[in-house]
Design a protein around this motif. Sequence first.
Motif, PDB file in Angstrom:
ATOM      1  N   PHE B  64       0.861  -1.186   0.000  1.00 35.90           N
ATOM      2  CA  PHE B  64       0.000   0.000   0.000  1.00 35.90           C
ATOM      3  C   PHE B  64       0.900   1.240   0.000  1.00 35.90           C
ATOM      4  O   PHE B  64       1.735   1.413   0.899  1.00 35.90           O
ATOM      5  N   SER B  65       0.738   2.081  -0.968  1.00 30.19           N
ATOM      6  CA  SER B  65       1.554   3.293  -1.046  1.00 30.19           C
ATOM      7  C   SER B  65       0.695   4.439  -1.560  1.00 30.19           C
ATOM      8  O   SER B  65      -0.423   4.230  -2.055  1.00 30.19           O
ATOM      9  N   GLY B  66       1.220   5.615  -1.444  1.00 30.18           N
ATOM     10  CA  GLY B  66       0.458   6.765  -1.907  1.00 30.18           C
ATOM     11  C   GLY B  66       1.373   7.894  -2.303  1.00 30.18           C
ATOM     12  O   GLY B  66       2.610   7.805  -2.184  1.00 30.18           O
ATOM     13  N   ARG B  67       0.760   8.938  -2.810  1.00 27.14           N
ATOM     14  CA  ARG B  67       1.508  10.153  -3.104  1.00 27.14           C
ATOM     15  C   ARG B  67       0.539  11.324  -3.173  1.00 27.14           C
ATOM     16  O   ARG B  67      -0.680  11.132  -3.299  1.00 27.14           O
ATOM     17  N   GLN B  68       1.094  12.506  -3.112  1.00 27.07           N
ATOM     18  CA  GLN B  68       0.272  13.708  -3.217  1.00 27.07           C
ATOM     19  C   GLN B  68       0.945  14.668  -4.178  1.00 27.07           C
ATOM     20  O   GLN B  68       2.177  14.808  -4.179  1.00 27.07           O
ATOM     21  N   PHE B  69       0.140  15.320  -4.965  1.00 31.67           N
ATOM     22  CA  PHE B  69       0.646  16.243  -5.975  1.00 31.67           C
ATOM     23  C   PHE B  69       0.600  17.677  -5.459  1.00 31.67           C
ATOM     24  O   PHE B  69       0.014  17.964  -4.417  1.00 31.67           O
ATOM     25  N   SER B  70       1.189  18.564  -6.228  1.00 29.77           N
ATOM     26  CA  SER B  70       1.299  19.959  -5.788  1.00 29.77           C
ATOM     27  C   SER B  70      -0.066  20.634  -5.653  1.00 29.77           C
ATOM     28  O   SER B  70      -0.209  21.613  -4.926  1.00 29.77           O
ATOM     29  N   ASN B  71      -1.079  20.106  -6.336  1.00 32.07           N
ATOM     30  CA  ASN B  71      -2.423  20.690  -6.210  1.00 32.07           C
ATOM     31  C   ASN B  71      -3.224  20.004  -5.101  1.00 32.07           C
ATOM     32  O   ASN B  71      -4.431  20.196  -5.001  1.00 32.07           O
ATOM     33  N   SER B  72      -2.550  19.218  -4.277  1.00 31.85           N
ATOM     34  CA  SER B  72      -3.098  18.487  -3.124  1.00 31.85           C
ATOM     35  C   SER B  72      -3.878  17.235  -3.502  1.00 31.85           C
ATOM     36  O   SER B  72      -4.262  16.482  -2.606  1.00 31.85           O
ATOM     37  N   ARG B  73      -4.120  17.002  -4.772  1.00 36.91           N
ATOM     38  CA  ARG B  73      -4.746  15.733  -5.164  1.00 36.91           C
ATOM     39  C   ARG B  73      -3.841  14.574  -4.744  1.00 36.91           C
ATOM     40  O   ARG B  73      -2.619  14.699  -4.714  1.00 36.91           O
ATOM     41  N   SER B  74      -4.470  13.477  -4.389  1.00 37.86           N
ATOM     42  CA  SER B  74      -3.694  12.346  -3.890  1.00 37.86           C
ATOM     43  C   SER B  74      -4.100  11.069  -4.604  1.00 37.86           C
ATOM     44  O   SER B  74      -5.227  10.933  -5.078  1.00 37.86           O
ATOM     45  N   GLU B  75      -3.171  10.170  -4.691  1.00 37.55           N
ATOM     46  CA  GLU B  75      -3.430   8.827  -5.224  1.00 37.55           C
ATOM     47  C   GLU B  75      -2.904   7.805  -4.228  1.00 37.55           C
ATOM     48  O   GLU B  75      -1.925   8.054  -3.513  1.00 37.55           O
TER      49      GLU B  75
END
Lengths: 111, 109
Positions: B64-75
């Motif tokens: 299980f992993s994730g990330r967040q982009f500069s516009n705060s959207r996350s995956e």
Amino acid sequence: EDQVTQSPEALRLQEGESSSLNCSYTVSGLRGLFWYRQDPGKGPEFLFTLYSAGEEKEKERLKATLTKKESFLHITAPKPEDSATYLCAVQAVSNTGKLIFGQGTTLQVKP
Amino acid sequence: KAGVTQTPRYLIKTRGQQVTLSCSPISGHRSVSWYQQTPGQGLQFLFEYFSETQRNKGNFPGRFSGRQFSNSRSEMNVSTLELGDSALYLCASSLETQYFGPGTRLLVL
């Protein structure tokens, strides 16, 4: 270990029959206690935040109270549309991005 | 104000596959938290991202992993899916109070 216990697991009420849901918690430094409502197949809907013992919040037929060890969600004269699962969660001072949830109380209100 | 949105709403995968779920937070919210909800375990915290950095992590395996982009959207990503990964995956965005999206229902066959 931080944990939350809710009781009862399920509650059936007749329309108009008031009752209370219990949320007992242990947490190393409480930042906030939260109540959510969740309908089947949907995400939890925010109801209340309580921050300190003695605090009370009200919204329509719902009233939430907080002591140092537990919280109550009082439902006055419930209607069938109040049927849902009610979730209690705590947030620790040391970990504000994480909510620790109880298992929930599923409320059914019959007309 | 628009609420938290999650895509897709439903997914069916087979064991061994991987999946990516997306979460768009409420405008102005920089913190995004992810949870897994199952009938047996209830809601369990996966991780939290704030300003593109993982700030907290729950007790889930490295699949299980994730990330967040500069516009705060996350995956969030789950690799090598197992049957037990079938669940409702919820994200929540916050300034102080966490507001939840509708969830992504994942079924692993």
